[in-house]
Design a protein around this motif. Sequence first.
Motif, PDB file in Angstrom:
ATOM      1  N   LYS A 195      40.712  44.502  57.089  1.00 27.22           N
ATOM      2  CA  LYS A 195      39.347  44.593  56.560  1.00 27.22           C
ATOM      3  C   LYS A 195      38.857  43.278  55.917  1.00 27.22           C
ATOM      4  O   LYS A 195      37.741  42.837  56.208  1.00 27.22           O
ATOM      5  N   LYS A 249      37.141  49.122  63.892  1.00 29.51           N
ATOM      6  CA  LYS A 249      36.922  50.460  63.313  1.00 29.51           C
ATOM      7  C   LYS A 249      37.992  51.427  63.812  1.00 29.51           C
ATOM      8  O   LYS A 249      38.453  52.297  63.081  1.00 29.51           O
ATOM      9  N   GLU A 270      33.901  44.404  66.205  1.00 34.68           N
ATOM     10  CA  GLU A 270      33.751  45.339  65.070  1.00 34.68           C
ATOM     11  C   GLU A 270      34.158  46.759  65.487  1.00 34.68           C
ATOM     12  O   GLU A 270      34.813  47.469  64.723  1.00 34.68           O
ATOM     13  N   TYR A 299      41.213  51.112  61.892  1.00 37.55           N
ATOM     14  CA  TYR A 299      41.180  51.787  60.588  1.00 37.55           C
ATOM     15  C   TYR A 299      41.540  53.270  60.730  1.00 37.55           C
ATOM     16  O   TYR A 299      42.151  53.856  59.840  1.00 37.55           O
ATOM     17  N   GLU A 325      35.586  41.475  57.341  1.00 39.25           N
ATOM     18  CA  GLU A 325      34.374  41.409  56.515  1.00 39.25           C
ATOM     19  C   GLU A 325      33.978  39.987  56.135  1.00 39.25           C
ATOM     20  O   GLU A 325      32.896  39.773  55.599  1.00 39.25           O
ATOM     21  N   ILE A 382      44.484  48.650  57.171  1.00 35.31           N
ATOM     22  CA  ILE A 382      43.158  48.421  56.591  1.00 35.31           C
ATOM     23  C   ILE A 382      43.193  47.275  55.578  1.00 35.31           C
ATOM     24  O   ILE A 382      42.350  46.383  55.602  1.00 35.31           O
TER      25      ILE A 382
END
Length: 182
Positions: free
Chosen positions: A113, A99, A95, A102, A117, A109
Motif C-alpha cells: 500500500k 486491489k 491499481e 489486498y 499510494e 497490504i
Amino acid sequence: MKAFKSTPTVLSRGMFIGIALLVSAWQGPPAVAQDNVDKAIDAKFSKYDGKLPLWAIQPGTAPRMIDMTIYFNNMWFGAQAGNWDLARFEVYRTEEAIKGIYVVRPKRIDTVKPWAESALPALIKAIEAKDKKGFEKAYDNAIAGCNGCHAGSGGGPLKSMASFKIIRPTTPLFSNIDFKKR
Ligand code: HEC
C-alpha cells in the motif's frame, strides 16, 4: 393387534433431546434465518480462507506482479510515444491488480500500500500533465520501489525477491500494439 398406548405427559429422553436440538437450531422466522445465511455467505466470500478451494484457486501476489510487469512495459512505450491515454490506462490496471492483492494476500497490504499510494499518483500526475521528463522520473521512482520491496520481501521458497530486478524496458512486449498516439 395391540392398541397404541399414549403417554401425553411423559417425553422420552430421545424426544426431549430432539426437541431441544430443533429449538436451538431454529433461527427465528424464515426471513431472519435467510438473513443469517446471507451474512454467513458474505463473510465467507469477504475474507480470504485458503482452506476453501474457491479462495485457494485465486491468483496470489506473483501472478499480479507479472501483470504489473506487463502494465509497466506498456506504460513505458505508451509514454515514450506520447500516447498518454495508453500510459494512463496502464496505471489504472496496476491499481486494479493491487486491489486484488489486498483481498487475496492481506499480509502484503502493509508493504504494497505505501508503494501504491506514492508511486502511482506520481505517475498519474506526470501522465495527465503529458510531462515526459516528469514521467520518466516518476517511473524510475516507481521501479526503485519495486526493487526496494523485492529486496525486503520473501516469496514462495525465497527469503528475498531481490533476484527480480525491474528496469526500464528496452523492447515492447507486444508487437501487435501500435503505441503511436491516436
Ligand atoms: C511492496 C512489495 C512489492 C512491490 C512494490 C513490488 N513487488 Fe513484485 N513481488 C513482491 C513479492 C512479495 C513477490 C513474490 C510474490 C509471491 O511469492 O507470490 C513479487 C514478485 C514479483 C515478480 C515475480 C513474479 C513471478 O511470478 O515470476 C515480478 C516479475 C515482480 N514482482 C514485478 C514487480 C514490478 C514490475 C513491480 C513494480 C512495478 C513490483 N514487482 C513491485 C513484492 C513487491
